[in-house]
Enzyme design. Structure first.
Site, PDB file in Angstrom:
ATOM      1  N   ARG A  96       0.851  -1.201   0.000  1.00 63.58           N
ATOM      2  CA  ARG A  96       0.000   0.000   0.000  1.00 63.58           C
ATOM      3  C   ARG A  96       0.888   1.254   0.000  1.00 63.58           C
ATOM      4  O   ARG A  96       0.609   2.231  -0.697  1.00 63.58           O
ATOM      5  CB  ARG A  96      -0.924   0.016   1.234  1.00 63.58           C
ATOM      6  CG  ARG A  96      -1.778   1.268   1.299  1.00 63.58           C
ATOM      7  CD  ARG A  96      -2.745   1.298   2.478  1.00 63.58           C
ATOM      8  NE  ARG A  96      -3.579   2.499   2.423  1.00 63.58           N
ATOM      9  CZ  ARG A  96      -4.623   2.723   3.205  1.00 63.58           C
ATOM     10  NH1 ARG A  96      -4.988   1.839   4.102  1.00 63.58           N
ATOM     11  NH2 ARG A  96      -5.326   3.835   3.097  1.00 63.58           N
ATOM     12  N   ASN A 150     -10.477  -4.462  -0.947  1.00 66.45           N
ATOM     13  CA  ASN A 150     -10.320  -3.396  -1.933  1.00 66.45           C
ATOM     14  C   ASN A 150      -9.316  -3.772  -3.010  1.00 66.45           C
ATOM     15  O   ASN A 150      -8.563  -4.719  -2.835  1.00 66.45           O
ATOM     16  CB  ASN A 150      -9.834  -2.130  -1.199  1.00 66.45           C
ATOM     17  CG  ASN A 150     -11.000  -1.281  -0.748  1.00 66.45           C
ATOM     18  OD1 ASN A 150     -11.977  -1.134  -1.475  1.00 66.45           O
ATOM     19  ND2 ASN A 150     -10.893  -0.716   0.449  1.00 66.45           N
ATOM     20  N   CYS A 172     -18.969  -1.907   0.568  1.00 64.14           N
ATOM     21  CA  CYS A 172     -18.100  -0.839   1.046  1.00 64.14           C
ATOM     22  C   CYS A 172     -18.780  -0.129   2.207  1.00 64.14           C
ATOM     23  O   CYS A 172     -19.993   0.079   2.186  1.00 64.14           O
ATOM     24  CB  CYS A 172     -17.862   0.148  -0.081  1.00 64.14           C
ATOM     25  SG  CYS A 172     -16.906   1.575   0.440  1.00 64.14           S
ATOM     26  N   ASP A 173     -17.968   0.233   3.196  1.00 57.79           N
ATOM     27  CA  ASP A 173     -18.577   0.881   4.361  1.00 57.79           C
ATOM     28  C   ASP A 173     -18.525   2.403   4.299  1.00 57.79           C
ATOM     29  O   ASP A 173     -19.024   3.070   5.181  1.00 57.79           O
ATOM     30  CB  ASP A 173     -17.881   0.416   5.634  1.00 57.79           C
ATOM     31  CG  ASP A 173     -16.413   0.783   5.642  1.00 57.79           C
ATOM     32  OD1 ASP A 173     -15.986   1.553   4.767  1.00 57.79           O
ATOM     33  OD2 ASP A 173     -15.698   0.291   6.513  1.00 57.79           O
ATOM     34  N   HIS A 202     -16.638   4.129  -4.325  1.00 50.18           N
ATOM     35  CA  HIS A 202     -15.773   5.302  -4.076  1.00 50.18           C
ATOM     36  C   HIS A 202     -15.943   6.333  -5.182  1.00 50.18           C
ATOM     37  O   HIS A 202     -15.002   7.052  -5.536  1.00 50.18           O
ATOM     38  CB  HIS A 202     -14.298   4.882  -3.966  1.00 50.18           C
ATOM     39  CG  HIS A 202     -13.981   4.138  -2.698  1.00 50.18           C
ATOM     40  ND1 HIS A 202     -12.727   3.700  -2.362  1.00 50.18           N
ATOM     41  CD2 HIS A 202     -14.770   3.770  -1.656  1.00 50.18           C
ATOM     42  CE1 HIS A 202     -12.743   3.100  -1.192  1.00 50.18           C
ATOM     43  NE2 HIS A 202     -13.985   3.123  -0.739  1.00 50.18           N
ATOM     44  N   TYR A 267     -14.580  10.248  -1.706  1.00 53.38           N
ATOM     45  CA  TYR A 267     -13.461   9.798  -2.541  1.00 53.38           C
ATOM     46  C   TYR A 267     -13.390  10.539  -3.879  1.00 53.38           C
ATOM     47  O   TYR A 267     -12.389  10.455  -4.588  1.00 53.38           O
ATOM     48  CB  TYR A 267     -13.552   8.291  -2.798  1.00 53.38           C
ATOM     49  CG  TYR A 267     -13.019   7.457  -1.655  1.00 53.38           C
ATOM     50  CD1 TYR A 267     -11.676   7.115  -1.584  1.00 53.38           C
ATOM     51  CD2 TYR A 267     -13.848   7.017  -0.635  1.00 53.38           C
ATOM     52  CE1 TYR A 267     -11.175   6.348  -0.545  1.00 53.38           C
ATOM     53  CE2 TYR A 267     -13.361   6.253   0.411  1.00 53.38           C
ATOM     54  CZ  TYR A 267     -12.026   5.924   0.456  1.00 53.38           C
ATOM     55  OH  TYR A 267     -11.522   5.171   1.484  1.00 53.38           O
ATOM     56  N   ARG A 287      -0.933   7.725   3.890  1.00 51.14           N
ATOM     57  CA  ARG A 287      -1.988   7.081   4.686  1.00 51.14           C
ATOM     58  C   ARG A 287      -1.536   5.697   5.204  1.00 51.14           C
ATOM     59  O   ARG A 287      -1.868   5.313   6.317  1.00 51.14           O
ATOM     60  CB  ARG A 287      -3.261   6.966   3.826  1.00 51.14           C
ATOM     61  CG  ARG A 287      -4.420   6.227   4.485  1.00 51.14           C
ATOM     62  CD  ARG A 287      -5.030   6.965   5.646  1.00 51.14           C
ATOM     63  NE  ARG A 287      -6.052   6.153   6.287  1.00 51.14           N
ATOM     64  CZ  ARG A 287      -6.398   6.253   7.562  1.00 51.14           C
ATOM     65  NH1 ARG A 287      -5.841   7.153   8.342  1.00 51.14           N
ATOM     66  NH2 ARG A 287      -7.331   5.473   8.062  1.00 51.14           N
TER      67      ARG A 287
HETATM   68  P1  NAD Z   1      -4.537  -5.794   6.917  1.00 57.34           P
HETATM   69  O1  NAD Z   1      -3.307  -5.839   6.080  1.00 57.34           O
HETATM   70  O2  NAD Z   1      -4.436  -5.419   8.345  1.00 57.34           O
HETATM   71  O3  NAD Z   1      -5.247  -7.231   6.874  1.00 57.34           O
HETATM   72  C1  NAD Z   1      -5.397  -7.975   5.743  1.00 57.34           C
HETATM   73  C2  NAD Z   1      -5.049  -9.423   6.024  1.00 57.34           C
HETATM   74  O4  NAD Z   1      -5.252 -10.155   4.803  1.00 57.34           O
HETATM   75  C3  NAD Z   1      -3.596  -9.648   6.446  1.00 57.34           C
HETATM   76  O5  NAD Z   1      -3.536 -10.354   7.656  1.00 57.34           O
HETATM   77  C4  NAD Z   1      -3.019 -10.464   5.295  1.00 57.34           C
HETATM   78  O6  NAD Z   1      -2.040 -11.393   5.695  1.00 57.34           O
HETATM   79  C5  NAD Z   1      -4.242 -11.140   4.741  1.00 57.34           C
HETATM   80  N1  NAD Z   1      -4.126 -11.598   3.362  1.00 57.34           N
HETATM   81  C6  NAD Z   1      -3.486 -11.002   2.335  1.00 57.34           C
HETATM   82  N2  NAD Z   1      -3.637 -11.737   1.218  1.00 57.34           N
HETATM   83  C7  NAD Z   1      -4.385 -12.817   1.560  1.00 57.34           C
HETATM   84  C8  NAD Z   1      -4.866 -13.937   0.834  1.00 57.34           C
HETATM   85  N3  NAD Z   1      -4.606 -14.094  -0.475  1.00 57.34           N
HETATM   86  N4  NAD Z   1      -5.622 -14.849   1.496  1.00 57.34           N
HETATM   87  C9  NAD Z   1      -5.893 -14.705   2.806  1.00 57.34           C
HETATM   88  N5  NAD Z   1      -5.451 -13.664   3.543  1.00 57.34           N
HETATM   89  C10 NAD Z   1      -4.704 -12.739   2.922  1.00 57.34           C
HETATM   90  O7  NAD Z   1      -5.548  -4.850   6.147  1.00 57.34           O
HETATM   91  P2  NAD Z   1      -6.789  -3.990   6.707  1.00 57.34           P
HETATM   92  O8  NAD Z   1      -6.363  -2.578   6.773  1.00 57.34           O
HETATM   93  O9  NAD Z   1      -7.365  -4.617   7.885  1.00 57.34           O
HETATM   94  O10 NAD Z   1      -7.783  -4.082   5.481  1.00 57.34           O
HETATM   95  C11 NAD Z   1      -8.301  -5.307   5.033  1.00 57.34           C
HETATM   96  C12 NAD Z   1      -9.072  -5.111   3.754  1.00 57.34           C
HETATM   97  O11 NAD Z   1     -10.282  -4.435   3.982  1.00 57.34           O
HETATM   98  C13 NAD Z   1      -8.331  -4.273   2.702  1.00 57.34           C
HETATM   99  O12 NAD Z   1      -8.604  -4.810   1.424  1.00 57.34           O
HETATM  100  C14 NAD Z   1      -8.951  -2.927   2.830  1.00 57.34           C
HETATM  101  O13 NAD Z   1      -8.771  -2.156   1.682  1.00 57.34           O
HETATM  102  C15 NAD Z   1     -10.368  -3.361   3.046  1.00 57.34           C
HETATM  103  N6  NAD Z   1     -11.256  -2.337   3.563  1.00 57.34           N
HETATM  104  C16 NAD Z   1     -12.390  -2.175   2.887  1.00 57.34           C
HETATM  105  C17 NAD Z   1     -13.293  -1.255   3.291  1.00 57.34           C
HETATM  106  C18 NAD Z   1     -14.548  -1.118   2.513  1.00 57.34           C
HETATM  107  O14 NAD Z   1     -15.492  -0.598   3.000  1.00 57.34           O
HETATM  108  N7  NAD Z   1     -14.612  -1.601   1.275  1.00 57.34           N
HETATM  109  C19 NAD Z   1     -13.044  -0.492   4.406  1.00 57.34           C
HETATM  110  C20 NAD Z   1     -11.876  -0.700   5.110  1.00 57.34           C
HETATM  111  C21 NAD Z   1     -10.985  -1.648   4.675  1.00 57.34           C
HETATM  112  C1  LMR Z   2      -8.241   1.367   5.313  1.00 59.74           C
HETATM  113  O1  LMR Z   2      -8.316   0.237   5.627  1.00 59.74           O
HETATM  114  O2  LMR Z   2      -7.155   1.917   5.468  1.00 59.74           O
HETATM  115  C2  LMR Z   2      -9.444   2.000   4.711  1.00 59.74           C
HETATM  116  O3  LMR Z   2     -10.401   2.144   5.708  1.00 59.74           O
HETATM  117  C3  LMR Z   2      -9.269   3.264   4.075  1.00 59.74           C
HETATM  118  C4  LMR Z   2      -8.501   4.252   4.888  1.00 59.74           C
HETATM  119  O4  LMR Z   2      -7.678   4.944   4.301  1.00 59.74           O
HETATM  120  O5  LMR Z   2      -8.704   4.328   6.093  1.00 59.74           O
END
Ligand code: NAD
Ligand code: LMR
EC number: 3.2.1.122
Length: 444
Positions: A96, A150, A172-173, A202, A267, A287
């Site tokens: 990221r 994402n 998406c939240d 977004h 966004y 970020r």
């Molecule tokens: P994070 O890195 O803390 O956690 C992600 C986990 O996924 C890690 O533990 C990693 O090892 C694991 N991972 C990676 N590839 C994998 C695979 N192929 N199979 C199984 N596990 C795998 O990330 P985070 O900040 O907690 O975010 C998690 C996801 O949620 C991201 O994609 C982020 O963009 C998404 N997100 C989405 C929204 C939304 O509303 N759409 C909001 C917030 C976060």
């Molecule tokens: C994240 O996981 O980081 C997302 O919620 C987006 C953000 O920038 O906080």
């Protein structure tokens, strides 16, 4: 009286910063959504173990009847599950950071899901999500995947192309979080609001925000946003409170100025004010760094504290809008509630004057067969132009991933509103290719 069904869930991305919050939310909702089993699945054993061990202690104290396991083995994870909640981050925070810093080096927006950073993340995520779908279909064919991973828009387009019949809902939240702010602005509860919204993930606009009696609040919210953006006085959403998010909520006032008729998704700032975003970004601290120093540290410190103490009494994991939305959605499917929710679905006429095969974000009625989109009618020229442009960018990304095609990916970046020219697009792309060698298909 019939006995309430109990569910078995796997959380894919067990080591995510959001996992503990989701589990806390599940516990809080045990009456309406009871669990018999909960599994965590991740490819990073060590990262997941910290979250899992803390959750094991929580569950032993609060819900000992739930069978809890964690694993890196897909068969164990995906066997006998009713729902997969997926939130993986392909490449982790390390990548990221590259997605954000490489474009900024070229004075271009560097963001998790928007512009070249989002495209790079998409090229990493597509294969991983398809793999999760295949595990789910092999080991639990009736399971539903509720996917937060994402970049949701590119992931959704890839699912449409590559696994069109999969039982996956991409979600998406962010709109949920913004609606919480809207409810506070007008003095209501979030669940009192009924919205109309159109766009892509977004990348959308609210056209109506009513209460259940049908009173329209859009003019009142618009007046507020014109002065303050979506900044509100009280903390409404633990998830979007960091300094960079406050600036983003505030910037909504400038997004509104471009079209005062509709309320914008925050966004959109990356597409409407890319020069401003670059000027206000620190290329040395983005970020990704803010999240590593903030949410990630908070969550993993809290987990370690619970493990060290051997009890969850030493602290609590926060529950945010991310967690509540996914549980609401699971309930809607499990109990066929026909609740109205914003989801990412194939257009098929929901927005009348854009292509059927664009993955749009619109209100849907959700029941046991998934999502039924509600039609939003025709949209104005400005938004239509924006959406068509962005949709073609994302389609080109998915084409490039499928065909391993450099030219298509260069075209995707060139078409994005966040990049100034084909030349800069090429320079950014070539740097991204080097950084993503381990993750992307080799482009020809
Ligand atoms: P994070 O890195 O803390 O956690 C992600 C986990 O996924 C890690 O533990 C990693 O090892 C694991 N991972 C990676 N590839 C994998 C695979 N192929 N199979 C199984 N596990 C795998 O990330 P985070 O900040 O907690 O975010 C998690 C996801 O949620 C991201 O994609 C982020 O963009 C998404 N997100 C989405 C929204 C939304 O509303 N759409 C909001 C917030 C976060
Ligand atoms: C994240 O996981 O980081 C997302 O919620 C987006 C953000 O920038 O906080």
């Amino acid at each position: 009286m019939t006995k309430t069904k109990k569910f078995s869930i796997v959380i894919a991305g067990g080591g995510s910063t959001y996992t503990a919050g989701i589990v806390m939310m599940l516990l809080e909702n045990a009456d309406r959504f009871p669990l018999r089993a909960l599994k965590l699945y991740d490819i990073d054993e060590a990262r997941q173990a910290i979250i899992a061990k803390a959750i094991a202690i929580e569950l032993k104290e609060k819900a000992p009847n739930i069978e809890f396991t964690w694993t890196t083995d897909p068969q164990t994870a995906f066997t006998d599950v009713d729902f997969c909640f997926a939130h993986i981050r392909s490449g982790g925070y390390k990548m990221r950071e590259q997605d954000e810093k490489i474009p900024l080096k070229h004075h271009v927006v560097g963001q998790e899901t928007c512009g070249p950073g989002g495209i790079a993340y998409g090229m990493r995520s597509i294969g991983d999500i398809i793999e999760l779908i295949d595990f789910m279909e092999r080991y639990s064919p009736d399971c539903w995947m509720l996917n937060y991973s994402n970049p949701a828009s590119i992931v959704a387009e890839a699912c449409r192309r590559l696994r069109p019949n999969a039982k996956i809902l991409n979600i998406c939240d962010m709109p949920v979080g913004t609606q919480r702010r809207m409810s506070q602005i007008v003095g209501l509860q979030p669940e009192d609001l009924e919205v109309r919204y159109f766009g892509m993930n977004h990348f959308g606009w609210w056209t109506s925000v009513k209460d259940k009696a049908g009173h329209e609040y859009l003019p009142q919210i618009r007046d507020y946003v014109a002065h303050h953006g979506y900044l509100t006085q009280v903390e409404v959403d633990t998830q979007h409170m960091d300094a960079s998010w406050q600036a983003t909520h505030k910037k909504a006032q400038d997004l509104l100025a471009v079209d005062p008729n509709y309320l914008p998704n925050t966004y959109l700032k990356y597409y409407l004010y890319p020069d401003y975003v670059v000027a206000h970004s620190d290329p040395e601290y983005t970020r990704a760094n803010e999240v590593e120093d903030g949410r990630e540290k908070r969550v993993f410190t809290a987990a370690q504290k619970i493990i060290d103490a051997g009890t969850s009494e030493v602290g609590a994991f926060p529950i945010d809008s991310h967690a509540s939305f996914i549980v609401d959605l699971a309930c809607a499917i499990a109990f066929n509630t026909h609740e109205r929710m914003l989801l990412i679905v194939e257009n098929n006429g929901a927005i009348a004057n854009i292509d059927d095969d664009i993955m749009v974000e619109v209100p849907c009625i959700v029941g046991k067969d998934g999502a039924e989109p509600l039609t939003q009618g025709k949209i104005p020229l400005f938004q239509r132009g924006m959406i068509l442009n962005q949709a073609m960018v994302e389609k080109l990304v998915v084409d490039a991933w499928i065909h391993h095609d450099y030219q298509e990916l260069w075209q995707a970046l060139t078409l994005s509103k966040t990049l100034p020219s084909a030349q800069v697009a090429k320079e950014v792309l070539d740097d991204l290719i080097v950084a993503n060698r381990e993750y992307w298909p080799e482009l020809r």
